[in-house]
Scaffold this motif. Structure first.
Motif, PDB file in Angstrom:
ATOM      1  N   ASN A 115       5.709  16.600   3.207  1.00 35.65           N
ATOM      2  CA  ASN A 115       5.269  15.251   3.562  1.00 35.65           C
ATOM      3  C   ASN A 115       4.227  14.758   2.570  1.00 35.65           C
ATOM      4  N   ALA A 116       3.998  13.458   2.606  1.00 34.24           N
ATOM      5  CA  ALA A 116       2.891  12.864   1.863  1.00 34.24           C
ATOM      6  C   ALA A 116       1.711  12.785   2.828  1.00 34.24           C
ATOM      7  N   ALA A 117       0.515  13.117   2.348  1.00 35.38           N
ATOM      8  CA  ALA A 117      -0.633  13.148   3.259  1.00 35.38           C
ATOM      9  C   ALA A 117      -1.905  12.718   2.560  1.00 35.38           C
ATOM     10  N   GLY A 118      -2.800  12.155   3.343  1.00 32.77           N
ATOM     11  CA  GLY A 118      -4.119  11.791   2.837  1.00 32.77           C
ATOM     12  C   GLY A 118      -5.000  13.030   2.806  1.00 32.77           C
ATOM     13  N   GLY A 119      -5.750  13.199   1.721  1.00 34.02           N
ATOM     14  CA  GLY A 119      -6.636  14.360   1.602  1.00 34.02           C
ATOM     15  C   GLY A 119      -7.965  14.072   2.273  1.00 34.02           C
ATOM     16  N   ASN A 194      -0.525   2.313  10.352  1.00 36.83           N
ATOM     17  CA  ASN A 194      -1.636   1.964   9.469  1.00 36.83           C
ATOM     18  C   ASN A 194      -2.255   3.238   8.895  1.00 36.83           C
ATOM     19  N   PHE A 195      -2.801   3.125   7.690  1.00 34.40           N
ATOM     20  CA  PHE A 195      -3.644   4.201   7.188  1.00 34.40           C
ATOM     21  C   PHE A 195      -4.953   4.157   7.972  1.00 34.40           C
ATOM     22  N   GLU A 196      -5.740   5.240   7.885  1.00 39.71           N
ATOM     23  CA  GLU A 196      -6.896   5.373   8.765  1.00 39.71           C
ATOM     24  C   GLU A 196      -8.074   4.480   8.353  1.00 39.71           C
ATOM     25  N   THR A 197      -8.889   4.180   9.339  1.00 43.85           N
ATOM     26  CA  THR A 197     -10.188   3.572   9.064  1.00 43.85           C
ATOM     27  C   THR A 197     -11.130   4.667   8.570  1.00 43.85           C
ATOM     28  N   GLU A 200     -12.110   6.904  11.305  1.00 42.76           N
ATOM     29  CA  GLU A 200     -11.048   7.835  11.699  1.00 42.76           C
ATOM     30  C   GLU A 200     -10.947   9.026  10.741  1.00 42.76           C
ATOM     31  N   TYR A 201     -11.032   8.744   9.434  1.00 40.30           N
ATOM     32  CA  TYR A 201     -11.024   9.863   8.468  1.00 40.30           C
ATOM     33  C   TYR A 201     -12.181  10.814   8.763  1.00 40.30           C
ATOM     34  N   ARG A 202     -13.351  10.245   9.087  1.00 40.85           N
ATOM     35  CA  ARG A 202     -14.528  11.073   9.382  1.00 40.85           C
ATOM     36  C   ARG A 202     -14.272  11.953  10.605  1.00 40.85           C
ATOM     37  N   ALA A 211      -5.784  17.484   5.834  1.00 43.82           N
ATOM     38  CA  ALA A 211      -4.874  16.437   5.363  1.00 43.82           C
ATOM     39  C   ALA A 211      -4.306  15.708   6.578  1.00 43.82           C
ATOM     40  N   VAL A 212      -3.999  14.412   6.387  1.00 45.33           N
ATOM     41  CA  VAL A 212      -3.497  13.608   7.505  1.00 45.33           C
ATOM     42  C   VAL A 212      -2.223  12.871   7.105  1.00 45.33           C
ATOM     43  N   GLY A 213      -1.266  12.861   8.031  1.00 43.73           N
ATOM     44  CA  GLY A 213      -0.020  12.147   7.777  1.00 43.73           C
ATOM     45  C   GLY A 213       0.644  11.720   9.077  1.00 43.73           C
ATOM     46  N   MET A 214       1.841  11.147   8.940  1.00 45.91           N
ATOM     47  CA  MET A 214       2.505  10.522  10.095  1.00 45.91           C
ATOM     48  C   MET A 214       3.848  11.171  10.424  1.00 45.91           C
ATOM     49  N   SER A 215       4.003  12.444  10.086  1.00 46.27           N
ATOM     50  CA  SER A 215       5.313  13.076  10.310  1.00 46.27           C
ATOM     51  C   SER A 215       5.166  14.555  10.624  1.00 46.27           C
ATOM     52  N   ILE A 236      -0.806  15.768  -1.573  1.00 46.06           N
ATOM     53  CA  ILE A 236      -2.036  14.993  -1.354  1.00 46.06           C
ATOM     54  C   ILE A 236      -1.949  13.713  -2.181  1.00 46.06           C
ATOM     55  N   THR A 237      -1.868  12.583  -1.489  1.00 43.59           N
ATOM     56  CA  THR A 237      -1.555  11.327  -2.175  1.00 43.59           C
ATOM     57  C   THR A 237      -2.745  10.375  -2.298  1.00 43.59           C
ATOM     58  N   ASP A 238      -3.819  10.658  -1.586  1.00 43.07           N
ATOM     59  CA  ASP A 238      -4.978   9.759  -1.616  1.00 43.07           C
ATOM     60  C   ASP A 238      -6.169  10.493  -1.013  1.00 43.07           C
ATOM     61  N   LYS A 239      -7.357   9.917  -1.249  1.00 45.32           N
ATOM     62  CA  LYS A 239      -8.580  10.525  -0.731  1.00 45.32           C
ATOM     63  C   LYS A 239      -9.043   9.759   0.500  1.00 45.32           C
ATOM     64  N   PRO A 247      -9.193   0.678  -0.893  1.00 49.42           N
ATOM     65  CA  PRO A 247      -7.929   0.172  -0.335  1.00 49.42           C
ATOM     66  C   PRO A 247      -6.767   1.059  -0.783  1.00 49.42           C
ATOM     67  N   LEU A 248      -5.830   1.273   0.121  1.00 50.74           N
ATOM     68  CA  LEU A 248      -4.713   2.188  -0.160  1.00 50.74           C
ATOM     69  C   LEU A 248      -3.396   1.461   0.071  1.00 50.74           C
ATOM     70  N   THR A 249      -2.455   1.653  -0.876  1.00 49.69           N
ATOM     71  CA  THR A 249      -1.142   1.037  -0.701  1.00 49.69           C
ATOM     72  C   THR A 249      -0.070   2.121  -0.611  1.00 49.69           C
ATOM     73  N   GLU A 252       0.943   3.480  -4.024  1.00 44.22           N
ATOM     74  CA  GLU A 252       0.078   4.524  -4.565  1.00 44.22           C
ATOM     75  C   GLU A 252       0.440   5.879  -3.954  1.00 44.22           C
ATOM     76  N   VAL A 253       0.688   5.863  -2.655  1.00 43.43           N
ATOM     77  CA  VAL A 253       1.069   7.090  -1.955  1.00 43.43           C
ATOM     78  C   VAL A 253       2.344   7.670  -2.566  1.00 43.43           C
ATOM     79  N   LEU A 254       3.326   6.807  -2.787  1.00 40.56           N
ATOM     80  CA  LEU A 254       4.613   7.244  -3.326  1.00 40.56           C
ATOM     81  C   LEU A 254       4.465   7.820  -4.734  1.00 40.56           C
TER      82      LEU A 254
HETATM   83  N1  HPA Z   1      -3.128   8.694   6.215  1.00 37.10           N
HETATM   84  C1  HPA Z   1      -2.015   8.825   6.920  1.00 37.10           C
HETATM   85  N2  HPA Z   1      -0.833   9.058   6.360  1.00 37.10           N
HETATM   86  C2  HPA Z   1      -0.784   9.185   5.039  1.00 37.10           C
HETATM   87  C3  HPA Z   1      -1.925   9.066   4.250  1.00 37.10           C
HETATM   88  C4  HPA Z   1      -3.164   8.797   4.876  1.00 37.10           C
HETATM   89  O1  HPA Z   1      -4.221   8.673   4.219  1.00 37.10           O
HETATM   90  N3  HPA Z   1      -1.555   9.246   2.970  1.00 37.10           N
HETATM   91  C5  HPA Z   1      -0.210   9.472   3.001  1.00 37.10           C
HETATM   92  N4  HPA Z   1       0.252   9.445   4.241  1.00 37.10           N
END
Ligand code: HPA
Length: 275
Positions: A115-119, A194-197, A200-202, A211-215, A236-239, A247-249, A252-254
């Motif tokens: 999966n793709a996930a936020g670090g 939505n990506f986290e606030t 929420e990341y905290r 790491a956080v993701g939706m699957s 790990i696709t973003d911090k 801001p995250l798109t 960028e994740v892809l």
């Molecule tokens: N949060 C949730 N799902 C994600 C993220 C994220 O930061 N990055 C990639 N998938």
């Protein structure tokens, strides 16, 4: 849906597939967005469209083909799911995990997920892979809710080794041999989309996630219930840095998933080689 009806549908889907392949797969793979690298290594025997398999859920996501690919990697029979189902798309937990039950009936023993996930571990760098050591289910739902199907697995399944220790150690060892930097950590699943606030990341960091993701979590629960060994990777696709959130798109994740995906594909290939 009545649980018996669900069982019948899974049985029919498995029967349809069995009549069209020469060898039952022992390894199943579900790959995240941008993480399809390993599919190029499959010596393909047969592709089956979701639309042709009785009762198989249908893909809504654009760019997802929606097919099961059967073939061999290093001579071992595998099945790859091209196009997965997410909770945020509106699928039920039973729909999301329907393919995993079909894999179980086909005799799959090893289940590999990416999966793709936020670090959220501050040490993590974007574009790098993480082996999933464990998970936290924050989806607020569970695919095993409802009557238990005793022939599929126990009412109260054990998840003490949800991500198989032996497979994890093999993956880390292989990464070392290939000169690939890899992290190990806990994946938390949230519904999204939505990506986290920042808050929420905290919170997710504080409850012990890296790491956080939706699957992934629904499929892994069902794979464990069905007696499969699981190996999971996050790209790990973003911090998810709460004190410096940018801001995250999805683009960028892809992009970053594809970078980490190359390393993940090399590791998976060698894991399969050694199984
Ligand atoms: N949060 C949730 N799902 C994600 C993220 C994220 O930061 N990055 C990639 N998938």
């Amino acid at each position: 849906m009545e649980i018996r009806e669900y069982v019948e549908k899974v049985n029919e889907a498995a029967k349809y597939i069995r009549e069209r392949i020469s060898e039952d797969p022992k390894i199943a793979m579900i790959l995240g967005s941008g993480l399809g690298g390993i599919s190029r290594e499959i010596d393909v025997e047969k592709s089956l469209l979701y639309t042709d398999i009785p009762y198989f859920p249908l893909s809504t996501a654009p760019g997802h083909k929606g097919e099961l690919v059967f073939g061999k990697v290093h001579g071992k029979p595998v099945v790859l799911m091209n196009g997965r189902f997410h909770y945020y798309e509106g699928y039920s937990m039973k729909e999301i995990t329907f393919p995993v039950r079909v894999f179980q009936l086909l005799g799959v023993e090893i289940f590999i997920v990416t999966n793709a996930a936020g670090g959220i571990n501050p040490d993590f760098e974007v574009g790098k892979p993480m082996v999933i050591t464990d998970h936290i289910n924050l989806l607020g739902d569970n695919p095993l809710i409802g009557p238990n199907v005793d022939e599929w697995g126990p009412r109260f399944p054990d998840l003490s080794n949800a991500y198989d220790r032996g497979l994890r150690e093999m993956a880390v060892e292989i990464a070392g041999e290939l000169g690939i930097k890899i992290y190990e950590g806990v994946y938390v699943a949230v519904p999204g989309p939505n990506f986290e606030t920042a808050a929420e990341y905290r919170m997710l960091r504080r409850i012990g996630a890296d790491a956080v993701g939706m699957s992934t979590v629904p499929e892994v629960i069902v794979a464990n219930h069905g007696g499969m060994k699981v190996l999971g990777f996050s790209a790990i696709t973003d911090k998810g840095d709460p004190d410096n959130l940018k801001p995250l798109t999805a683009e960028e994740v892809l992009e970053n998933a594809e970078r980490a995906g190359k390393a993940i594909a090399r590791i998976i290939s060698e894991v399969i080689n050694r199984l």
